[in-house]
Enzyme design. Structure first.
Site, PDB file in Angstrom:
ATOM      1  N   GLY A 133      22.017   6.588 -15.115  1.00 15.19           N
ATOM      2  CA  GLY A 133      22.462   6.390 -13.705  1.00 15.19           C
ATOM      3  C   GLY A 133      23.471   5.814 -14.115  1.00 15.19           C
ATOM      4  N   GLY A 134      24.436   5.079 -12.846  1.00 16.30           N
ATOM      5  CA  GLY A 134      24.771   3.898 -12.620  1.00 16.30           C
ATOM      6  C   GLY A 134      26.784   4.878 -12.337  1.00 16.30           C
ATOM      7  CG  ASP A 163      18.272  13.153 -18.901  1.00 18.45           C
ATOM      8  OD1 ASP A 163      18.551  12.436 -19.246  1.00 18.45           O
ATOM      9  OD2 ASP A 163      19.641  14.526 -18.661  1.00 18.45           O
TER      10      ASP A 163
END
Length: 401
Positions: A83-84, A298
């Protein structure tokens, strides 16, 4: 180093375990078998109960006809979190040990994604070592979405050759607005580094490629196969079920020798994508080589969607539990377990050059999962050590509540 006293690990592990009455899929159907585990290996397997000396410390477990499969290999995991893409608050925390083991996952390959700057190879390798200390099998890729790839030694070849847990480079993004827009020459140089490092070490030596939604799809990989001498197995595209046309491209690449990877992410009704279970069935029915397909989760990654301006408009988080969910969905569609199981076990083990993984046989690693009647993980053993018994978690990471 972590303090072993802080972990929730049993201290009375028996030297030997005898599993009785297992319906074994190794991944081929082997019928009802008994197995002796010791020293992290499957020491013996047969239909008769072995006559063991009374002096040996053996724990006997009757599996009562439950299906026993090799531990699942999750080849695409954000072990430090992903993420991010919408600010630092959207950085996903690292999954803890039992998130994997409760899902029947006994081996993971960790990687970096969009954020290969705030998160780097040092943190990744540390996360891999931490999971190993807690009892999970773990490896990783140097690099991330972008070129030049983030490394520890200054090169992909150096990382794979000298950093033991690193087995290739990835996930390098192509056909995605978040990628560094790599050229064909850049991809070829990267692939040659990975390939030669694999030759030097007998590691996987692959380029694990993140595929975005872009219309170019797998064009770069086709061009690389057309003009270079590199083996097709070096190029390992993932997320290939995210668009239906991309999936068809991937099937053709598999016919040319690439190993392609499906992602077990949620798909909305009417979306231009295939669920992993639908894609796996379509692949197996296509006549493409059945050994060149795998499914990954994932896990720990951000499952993001973006608007027309490239801004994130929503996100989910990948879970390793999606693998067993996918496998059970495939079985519910009438596919035999021995036909579906290699995509979760033996196929990734062979691609990643993990000897002893992905199969049940005498001499193989004792990474085993017994399934209950609903297809959930009931007992999980890694190197013969119990992580789940009767559906209950026995081992947790240091910081799990």
């Amino acid at each position: 180093m972590s303090n072993p006293a802080m972990t929730e690990h049993p201290t009375n592990e028996p030297a030997l375990r005898l599993l009785l009455n297992a319906q074994v899929y190794g991944p081929q159907a082997l019928g009802r078998q008994n197995l002796l585990l010791g020293g992290g290996k499957i020491l013996w397997m047969g239909i008769d109960t072995p006559d063991l000396p009374a002096q040996l410390p053996v724990e006997t477990i009757d599996l009562q006809g439950r299906r026993l499969i090799p531990g699942l290999i999750d080849g695409h995991v954000h072990v430090t979190g992903g993420g991010g893409e919408a600010g630092f608050r959207t950085r996903v925390p690292a999954p803890m040990l039992s998130r994997y083991t409760r899902a029947g996952v006994t081996s993971v390959v960790g990687l970096l994604g969009t954020d290969d700057l705030a998160r780097g190879t040092r943190e990744l390798v540390a996360g891999i070592y931490a999971l190993r200390e807690e009892g999970l099998n773990a490896w990783g890729y140097c690099g991330g979405y972008h070129l030049p790839p983030t490394t520890l030694t200054g090169s992909v070849r150096g990382d794979v050759v000298f950093i033991e847990p690193l087995i290739g480079v990835g996930e390098i993004a192509i056909s995605d607005h978040r990628s560094s827009q790599p050229t064909l020459d850049e991809l070829l140089k990267l692939a040659s580094e990975a390939h030669v490092a694999g030759l030097m070490t007998n590691k996987a030596g692959i380029v694990h490629l993140h595929l975005g939604d872009g219309p170019r799809g797998l064009e770069l990989v086709r061009q690389a196969l057309d003009i270079s001498e590199l083996p097709a197995r070096v190029f390992n595209p993932t997320h290939v079920n995210r668009r239906k046309a991309l999936f068809e491209e991937a099937v053709e690449l598999a016919r040319r020798g690439c190993h392609v990877d499906l992602t077990a992410f949620p798909v909305e009704e009417g979306e231009d994508a295939w669920t992993a279970e639908e894609a796996l069935i379509r692949y197996l029915d296509s006549g493409a080589p059945p050994e060149r397909i795998s499914v990954s989760s994932d896990a720990g990654g951000c499952l993001a969607c973006f608007d027309e301006h490239g801004r994130m408009c929503g996100m989910g988080v990948g879970e390793s539990g999606a693998l067993l969910d996918c496998l059970n969905a495939v079985l519910a569609r009438g596919v035999d377990l021995e036909r579906a199981l290699p995509a979760f076990t033996l196929n990734p083990a062979r691609l990643l050059r993990l000897p002893g993984k992905g199969l049940i046989a005498a001499g193989a690693d004792a990474d085993l999962v017994a399934l209950d009647v609903n297809g959930a993980a009931f007992d999980v053993f890694i190197a013969g050590r119990a992580h789940l018994r009767d559906g209950a978690v026995l081992r947790r990471g240091n910081f799990e509540a």
